[in-house]
Design a protein around this motif. Structure first.
Motif, short mmCIF file in Angstrom:
data_model
loop_
_atom_site.label_atom_id
_atom_site.label_comp_id
_atom_site.label_asym_id
_atom_site.label_seq_id
_atom_site.Cartn_x
_atom_site.Cartn_y
_atom_site.Cartn_z
N GLU A 82 32.68 -9.36 49.26
CA GLU A 82 31.78 -10.36 49.42
C GLU A 82 31.68 -10.41 50.67
OE1 GLU A 82 33.84 -9.28 47.94
OE2 GLU A 82 35.81 -11.03 47.93
N GLN A 109 37.57 0.17 47.65
CA GLN A 109 39.46 1.06 48.31
C GLN A 109 38.46 2.35 49.46
OE1 GLN A 109 41.67 0.24 47.69
NE2 GLN A 109 42.09 -0.87 45.82
N GLN A 167 37.43 -2.36 51.90
CA GLN A 167 37.95 -2.75 51.10
C GLN A 167 37.54 -3.68 49.73
OE1 GLN A 167 42.46 -2.08 49.38
NE2 GLN A 167 42.43 -4.22 49.66
N ARG A 168 36.42 -5.22 50.45
CA ARG A 168 36.00 -6.10 49.86
C ARG A 168 35.39 -6.24 50.51
NH1 ARG A 168 38.48 -7.04 45.07
NH2 ARG A 168 37.02 -8.33 44.66
N PRO A 178 41.19 -1.94 53.88
CA PRO A 178 42.12 -1.63 53.04
C PRO A 178 43.31 -1.79 53.40
CG PRO A 178 41.02 -0.14 53.24
CD PRO A 178 40.36 -1.07 54.76
N THR A 179 44.17 -1.80 52.14
CA THR A 179 45.85 -2.04 52.21
C THR A 179 46.63 -2.42 53.28
OG1 THR A 179 44.94 -3.00 50.22
CG2 THR A 179 47.58 -3.28 50.35
N GLU A 188 41.34 -9.52 53.49
CA GLU A 188 41.18 -8.92 52.20
C GLU A 188 39.76 -7.80 52.23
OE1 GLU A 188 40.21 -11.96 52.74
OE2 GLU A 188 37.83 -12.01 51.86
N ARG A 217 32.23 -10.18 44.05
CA ARG A 217 33.14 -10.36 44.02
C ARG A 217 34.05 -8.74 42.87
NH1 ARG A 217 36.83 -13.42 45.73
NH2 ARG A 217 38.19 -13.57 44.42
N ASN A 228 34.14 -3.88 43.87
CA ASN A 228 35.76 -2.89 45.01
C ASN A 228 36.19 -1.87 45.78
OD1 ASN A 228 38.31 -2.30 46.06
ND2 ASN A 228 39.40 -3.26 43.49
#
Lengths: 367, 564
Positions: free
Chosen positions: A271, A264, A268-269, B362-363, B359, A259, A262
């Protein structure tokens, strides 16, 4: 004991990966936290000390296997002490292994609903993992070892990437004091945690599947060394990122480490993907555990095939998985099992070796 | 039911050993020796054959009755009165060339003068019929039937208990044309046809060695032609030949229509999703497999060769990989492997990410996908399933409709899938992109049967991902890998040489330069392991002289002359 006729032989690299995966299943559970709690900042030394403690045990296993042309330990016990002892030991090992696998399935279920599937009932995860384990084990260890070998790159790459991505974010001074609670205490903890490698007992049952004694030896030592390195690396990275008071409170340490990443970037994640990769190791480990328990039954009862035992034993393991009332209870019992299971698992081969050395002479030696 | 699960279970109590069932090429495993229980018509095959009636009238009566000549005008029985005897000729008009019969059979027979000092024998007649090269002596009625139904012309002389079967087959099959499914840019443009003899011609014109064997194996009960088992003697492992011959000979059916049907009779795991053999319509590809130690099977009436043993990786290879330079071929292969992974996992991973783990994205991307899905009332998996089925409808329709209106199907499909479903709010544009990439990636795989297998695997994974997210994908992945790892193609592990791990031959994922691939693949266990000598570029200045010394290239006659 003659193995089932549909079983093939084990390749060296495949067997190495299989045994390593079986041993490292615990790594993805709460065990890193237990190590931190027991040895403090010196927890990374514990797997190394435990490894040094297990090496003589494996030497006994190797010597016994060599003496009897890689017969299984239960067959040897039948030869030495009679078929009733063999039957009893087979039953004893089966019970222990079923309990072990049952608790592994329970903690795996807890792990999955904590990390990936918060809205899914734990029974779905436990039962599906049991069915998957039966499916994997049904075709024999040759096929299972090849599956493990094919999934190994995924697991090891994800593991190493996560460890290195997280490792570079850590602080080296979190590892101090270097000897944790002290040198003697650390050694004592290392010996107590020799159960980290208790799954090596698998080799005593699958010894007939090896073509050469040299391969058997290399697989045993190689997997012990490799898994000790993995445990050590994980503990180091855990302490680099979590100070000691925090490290012993983390639920599933490796997941928490994941976790911290990151990217980006495109993803993005990471885990969920890491859990995905680690879970492949766990499913293989559960399948090996089911196979091993079925094999212990087969060899203990001198049956020709292990397959009919698989499903009933998997059902028993599921029942065991539902025994703990809470995840805390499951985790504590599993840790306790890790401490006491080495007594029979290591004790039996060592005792056999002592017996063989002192009392057993084959017909050629008697001449 | 000899090795059924129940028997295995009962054998626990009786301590009976379970007989070994699997065939393996491993030298540590002995040759499979279990007897095969004979099927229903093996008995009829062994029925005692009746002899040929010597009298013309009897013979003609029996033949007319057996071939229902009144209702079957295609069957011709012709009587010919010559100066030296009564001749009966029987044949199928549709299968034979009447001009050849007239010119090369009836003409010489009319002009024939039998020896006066001894009775007429078959050899005398054969010597007279010099224009026909395939002449067989026939002594039984069954052989007579067999020769006529396979297109031979039967000749009988009144008063004798023998006859002759002559080959005057007419050429009615289509001519050699371009391949339909294994098209290449570079490489030969000929493909197998339905006539097995033309197929053999295509192979023999390429493979000029007497060791190339085309063994005849009887096919179905009502089959016109045989099965041809192809291999290279001295190169192909005899264990492989014995095993495939054993499997082929054990087939006892009315009719085999295609090698695809034949494959199901002889493959190791017929209930698997994946084909464990390769069907190829290309002679060059068939020969390349034969040269690697595999065997091939040709069936009359089928324009495909069935090849085994093969691996999964060889199904990802394209025939033209060997015609391109190695970096291009390697890149193409890697692209195909990515295509395989994409076509299997992309819809499942997309569903798992969007539904269970947004999640991970990317946002900005996550918000874009969410806004695209905002007006879609259906779950993501349903949208993908809808697109998958629509895609399959288009594919099936394009196969069935006349070629003239084929493009129309594409246009209609594109409008329906690309535009209308989005505007109607049934699926999101992102789902269309995912489905399109998945479909395209699937068709990058050269083996058509593999594309279909992956399609089913993809749906299975999509189902799991919809209910269990990444955990479902994990279950699907492990099941798929385990299943593939357990498959065998004629005793060869399907994922060889990666599982079990052996040294790859340099022609698996990465295709190295042609001159550096010295060995044949190990998994076929060929008798001759090397397909070329170790050093094929001795003139290259970059080759170390030590290597030249080892391989003996410095001691060639030219070099010796220079040294002296």
């Amino acid at each position: 004991m003659k193995q089932s006729s549909q079983e093939g032989y084990l390749g060296g690299i495949e067997a190495f990966v299989l045994v390593s995966m079986f041993i490292t299943v615990k790594l993805f559970f709460h065990i890193p936290r237990e190590l931190s709690s027991a040895a403090g900042t010196a927890s990374w030394m514990v797997p190394l000390i435990a490894f040094l403690g297990v090496v003589p045990v494996f030497l006994c296993v190797e010597r016994v296997a060599n003496r009897f042309s890689r017969a299984s330990l239960l067959s040897i016990s039948g030869l030495l002490w009679g078929r009733y002892v063999q039957w009893f030991l087979g039953l004893f090992l089966t019970v222990l292994l079923v309990v072990h696998v049952g608790y592994q399935m329970r903690i795996f279920g807890e792990f999955m609903i904590t990390t990936l599937l918060p809205n899914t009932p734990i029974s779905v995860v436990i039962i599906s993992s049991a069915l998957l384990g039966v499916f994997l084990a049904y075709n024999g260890l040759e096929n299972l070892s090849r599956t493990a070998w094919l999934l190994f790159p995924l697991a090891i790459v994800v593991f190493l990437v996560s460890i290195f991505l997280v490792g570079f974010q850590g602080h080296i001074y979190y590892l101090s004091p270097w000897l944790g609670y002290g040198g003697v205490a650390t050694i004592e903890t290392g010996i107590r945690f020799m159960g980290l490698f208790k799954e090596i007992v698998l080799l005593t049952l699958i010894a007939p599947l090896f073509r050469k004694q040299k391969t058997f030896r290399q697989v045993g030592f190689g997997s012990l060394l490799f898994t000790a390195s993995i445990y050590t690396l994980t503990q180091i990275v855990l302490h680099l990122n979590f100070p000691f008071p925090g490290a012993r409170e983390v639920g599933f340490p490796l997941y928490q480490l994941g976790r911290l990443i990151n990217l980006q970037f495109a993803i993005q994640r990471l885990e969920p993907f890491m859990v995905f990769a680690w879970s492949t190791v766990t499913t293989i480990g559960i399948a090996v555990g089911l196979y091993e328990s079925a094999l212990a039954t087969t060899q203990g009862s001198r049956a020709p095939d292990f397959r009919p035992f698989l499903f009933p034993l998997a059902a028993l393991a599921v029942v065991v998985a539902f025994i703990p009332e809470s995840s805390i209870e499951a985790v504590n019992t599993y840790t306790y099992l890790m401490m006491i299971l080495p007594i029979p698992f290591y004790g039996l081969p060592v005792f056999t070796w002592i017996w063989v050395t002192l009392f057993y002479r084959n017909s050629e030696e008697l001449k | 039911m000899e090795n059924s699960w129940i028997k295995k279970f009962l054998s626990i109590f009786s301590h009976e050993p379970v007989p070994k069932k699997t065939f393996s090429l491993s030298p540590s495993r002995t040759v499979y020796s279990n007897t095969i229980p004979l099927g229903r018509s093996k008995v009829t095959k062994r029925k005692k054959s009746s002899s040929l009636p010597p009298e013309k009238s009897d013979l003609q009566k029996v033949l007319a009755h057996r071939f229902r000549s009144r209702r079957n005008p295609d069957f011709i029985i012709r009587s010919l009165q010559t100066s030296w005897g009564q001749i009966t000729i029987a044949f199928y008009q549709s299968l034979t060339d009447s001009n050849q019969i007239q010119e090369f059979l009836i003409g010489p027979l009319v002009e024939f003068t039998p020896p006066a000092d001894k009775p007429l024998c078959a050899k005398d007649l054969k010597d007279q019929l010099t224009y026909c090269h395939v002449v067989k002596e026939v002594f039984s009625f069954d052989d007579t039937l067999k020769s006529i139904i396979t297109g031979m012309t039967f000749v009988h002389i009144d008063g004798y208990e023998w006859g002759l079967a002559l080959d005057f087959l007419g050429q009615h099959g289509r001519s050699v044309s371009e391949p339909h499914t294994e098209t290449v840019v570079q490489g030969p443009y000929d493909a197998f046809v339905e006539d097995i003899r033309i197929n053999l011609y295509l192979l023999r014109t390429r493979l000029a060695t007497p060791d190339f064997i085309a063994e005849n194996i009887p096919a179905g009960e009502r089959e016109s032609g045989p099965i041809n088992l192809l291999y290279i003697d001295g190169l192909t492992n005899p264990k492989v030949i014995r095993e495939i011959r054993r499997r082929l000979e054990s087939i006892d059916v009315d009719m085999l229509y295609n090698v695809g049907q034949l494959e199901q009779f002889i493959e190791d795991r017929p209930f698997s999703l994946f084909s464990q053999m390769i069907t190829s319509e290309r002679p060059d590809r068939t020969i390349s497999f034969l040269m690697e130690g595999a065997v091939a099977v040709l069936l009359n009436g089928s324009p495909l060769a069935l090849i085994a043993p093969v691996t999964l990786w060889s199904q990802v290879h394209s025939p033209e990989d060997i015609y391109y330079r190695w970096p291009i071929s390697t890149f193409a292969r890697l692209l195909r492997v990515i295509g395989v992974l994409t076509t299997i996992f992309l819809p499942a991973v997309y569903t798992a990410m969007v539904v269970f783990h947004p999640e991970m994205l990317p946002t900005d991307l996550m918000l874009a996908i969410a806004s695209a899905r905002e007006h879609v009332p259906f779950p993501t998996a349903f949208s993908l399933l809808f697109l998958e089925i629509a895609f399959d409808f288009i594919r099936e329709a394009a196969l069935r409709v006349p070629k003239m209106i084929g493009p129309t199907i594409g246009i209609v499909g594109a409008i329906i899938i690309g535009q209308a479903v989005v505007e109607a709010g049934i699926v999101s544009p992102v789902a269309i992109i995912v489905a399109a990439i998945t479909g395209l990636a699937g068709f990058s795989i050269p083996q058509y049967s593999l594309v279909n297998s992956f399609r089913i695997a993809r749906l299975f994974l999509l189902f799991l991902a919809n209910f269990l997210g990444f955990y479902g994908v994990l279950i699907g992945l492990v099941v798929l890998v385990h299943h593939l790892a357990g498959l065998k193609s004629l005793g060869v592990p399907f994922l060889s040489p990666f599982s079990p791990l052996r040294n790859p031959s340099g022609d698996t994922f990465i295709r190295t330069a042609a001159f550096s691939v010295e060995k044949r693949p190990f998994f076929t266990r060929p008798m001759d392991k090397f397909k070329q000598r170790p050093l094929n570029r001795p003139w290259d200045p970059r080759i170390p002289p030590e290597l030249l010394l080892i391989t003996g290239d410095l001691s060639s006659p030219q070099k010796k002359g220079e040294q002296s």
